[in-house]
Write a protein that holds these residues in place. Structure first.
Motif, short mmCIF file in Angstrom:
data_model
loop_
_atom_site.label_atom_id
_atom_site.label_comp_id
_atom_site.label_asym_id
_atom_site.label_seq_id
_atom_site.Cartn_x
_atom_site.Cartn_y
_atom_site.Cartn_z
N LYS A 2 0.78 -1.29 -0.04
CA LYS A 2 0.10 -0.13 0.07
C LYS A 2 0.87 1.29 0.05
O LYS A 2 0.45 2.12 -0.69
CB LYS A 2 -0.80 -0.13 1.35
N LYS A 3 2.04 1.10 0.84
CA LYS A 3 2.80 2.37 0.85
C LYS A 3 3.58 2.60 -0.64
O LYS A 3 3.60 3.81 -1.03
CB LYS A 3 3.91 2.01 1.83
N PHE A 4 3.81 1.52 -1.08
CA PHE A 4 4.52 1.76 -2.59
C PHE A 4 3.41 2.23 -3.72
O PHE A 4 3.53 3.30 -4.37
CB PHE A 4 4.97 0.15 -3.16
N TYR A 5 2.29 1.87 -3.58
CA TYR A 5 1.14 2.31 -4.19
C TYR A 5 0.65 3.78 -3.97
O TYR A 5 0.47 4.47 -4.81
CB TYR A 5 -0.41 1.50 -4.01
N GLU A 6 0.69 4.28 -2.76
CA GLU A 6 0.43 5.56 -2.25
C GLU A 6 1.67 6.44 -2.80
O GLU A 6 1.31 7.84 -3.20
CB GLU A 6 0.18 5.72 -0.87
N LYS A 7 2.93 6.13 -2.93
CA LYS A 7 4.00 6.91 -3.18
C LYS A 7 3.92 6.91 -4.77
O LYS A 7 4.25 8.17 -5.21
CB LYS A 7 5.20 6.17 -2.92
N SER A 8 3.64 6.11 -5.41
CA SER A 8 3.63 6.12 -6.89
C SER A 8 2.55 5.32 -7.68
O SER A 8 3.28 4.21 -7.79
CB SER A 8 5.10 6.39 -7.53
N GLU A 9 1.60 5.58 -8.00
CA GLU A 9 0.58 4.68 -8.63
C GLU A 9 1.28 4.10 -9.97
O GLU A 9 0.95 3.09 -10.47
CB GLU A 9 -0.72 5.31 -8.90
N LEU A 10 2.00 5.24 -10.80
CA LEU A 10 2.47 4.67 -12.11
C LEU A 10 3.45 3.71 -11.83
O LEU A 10 3.80 2.73 -12.50
CB LEU A 10 3.26 6.01 -12.65
N TRP A 11 4.57 3.68 -10.85
CA TRP A 11 5.56 2.81 -10.71
C TRP A 11 4.77 1.48 -9.89
O TRP A 11 5.59 0.38 -10.48
CB TRP A 11 6.77 3.24 -9.86
N PHE A 12 3.86 1.75 -9.65
CA PHE A 12 3.10 0.44 -9.01
C PHE A 12 2.60 -0.49 -10.05
O PHE A 12 2.95 -1.57 -10.06
CB PHE A 12 2.06 1.14 -8.15
N SER A 13 2.09 0.26 -11.07
CA SER A 13 1.58 -0.42 -12.26
C SER A 13 2.74 -0.87 -12.98
O SER A 13 2.34 -2.14 -13.78
CB SER A 13 0.43 0.94 -13.05
N ILE A 14 3.62 -0.36 -13.18
CA ILE A 14 4.90 -0.54 -14.13
C ILE A 14 5.36 -1.83 -13.64
O ILE A 14 5.68 -2.84 -14.14
CB ILE A 14 5.69 0.51 -14.43
N THR A 15 5.52 -1.69 -12.14
CA THR A 15 6.15 -3.02 -11.53
C THR A 15 5.32 -4.30 -11.59
O THR A 15 5.93 -5.31 -11.90
CB THR A 15 6.28 -2.63 -10.05
N TRP A 16 4.00 -4.03 -11.48
CA TRP A 16 3.17 -5.41 -11.86
C TRP A 16 3.20 -5.71 -13.25
O TRP A 16 2.98 -7.03 -13.49
CB TRP A 16 1.72 -4.88 -11.21
N ILE A 17 3.37 -4.81 -14.17
CA ILE A 17 3.44 -5.34 -15.60
C ILE A 17 4.68 -6.30 -15.74
O ILE A 17 4.58 -7.15 -16.36
CB ILE A 17 3.38 -3.99 -16.50
N ILE A 18 5.66 -5.58 -15.20
CA ILE A 18 6.99 -6.57 -15.27
C ILE A 18 6.88 -7.53 -14.53
O ILE A 18 7.32 -8.81 -15.10
CB ILE A 18 8.17 -5.66 -14.48
#
Length: 232
Positions: A2-18
């Protein structure tokens, strides 16, 4: 998470794509869609994402709610047409039925997971800064993401065609989500297309590959343009 998500939704989504591409690309390449390992892999990814979304009250944001006005969306008839393509020449169950069923369930979950990641997480992360960029990036990355099918032994020409019509489908899906706020029609359509690919009877004539690809591009592209004109 959740902390990662709140910090940056974009990088959260990119990380999940990877994560998704790396895990599922390797599992499908090494074991195939009919393997229990591929099924467990996508099941775990789907479960983690779903629990995260539900636990943090993000269902409405990511479209895991029903569409309220199907009439505005032509009752999703274009999506029905897209679902029909794999069944143009009929369907058949293989002699190895248990593995075929596993493959169908795997493809269903892949449809769900890809919609949540590409149409949900990625689109919403970019939407805050630019709607146009969010629409284009969500659709194009979804199409290009199908290059991973080369790892499963799929032919080069077939993969290129798949990338092209997947981009068109991506545009129709993202416009449906953007205009209606529901990802359910996209999830259902994507999952059905994936599942029927495992029971479809393929015509070996290469010409039909071109015809089906053009059909999909025209239907999905036209639907995307129609949805573009609708009010949110």
């Amino acid at each position: 998470m959740k902390k990662f998500y709140e910090k940056s939704e974009l990088w959260f989504s990119i990380t999940w794509i990877i994560i998704y591409v790396a895990i599922m690309g390797n599992l499908r390449n090494n074991f195939g869609d009919e393997s229990i390992f591929s099924l467990l892999g996508v099941l775990i990814i789907a479960a983690i994402l779903t629990i995260f979304i539900v636990k943090n009250n993000l269902k409405e944001k990511y479209g895991l709610v029903l569409c309220k006005n199907a009439k505005r969306f032509l009752y999703f008839i274009p999506f029905v047409l897209l679902c029909s393509v794999n069944l143009w020449f009929g369907a058949e169950m293989h002699y190895d039925l248990p593995h075929q069923i596993i493959a169908m369930i795997t493809m269903l979950l892949i449809g769900y997971t890809e919609e949540v990641i590409f149409r949900g997480l990625l689109f919403k992360a970019i939407e805050k800064d630019s709607i146009k960029q969010a629409i284009v990036i969500s659709a194009v990355t979804f199409g290009i993401g199908h290059i991973v099918n080369l790892l499963t032994g799929q032919g080069t020409i077939s993969t290129i065609l798949q990338v092209l019509y997947a981009i068109a489908i991506g545009f129709s899906f993202v416009m449906c989500f953007y205009k209606g706020g529901s990802l359910i029609p996209c999830i259902v359509t994507h999952s059905i297309i994936n599942m029927t690919s495992k029971i479809s009877i393929h015509n070996e004539d290469q010409m039909w590959s071109y015809i089906s690809a053009i059909f999909i591009i025209v239907v999905a592209g036209s639907y995307a343009l129609y949805l573009k004109k609708q009010k949110n």
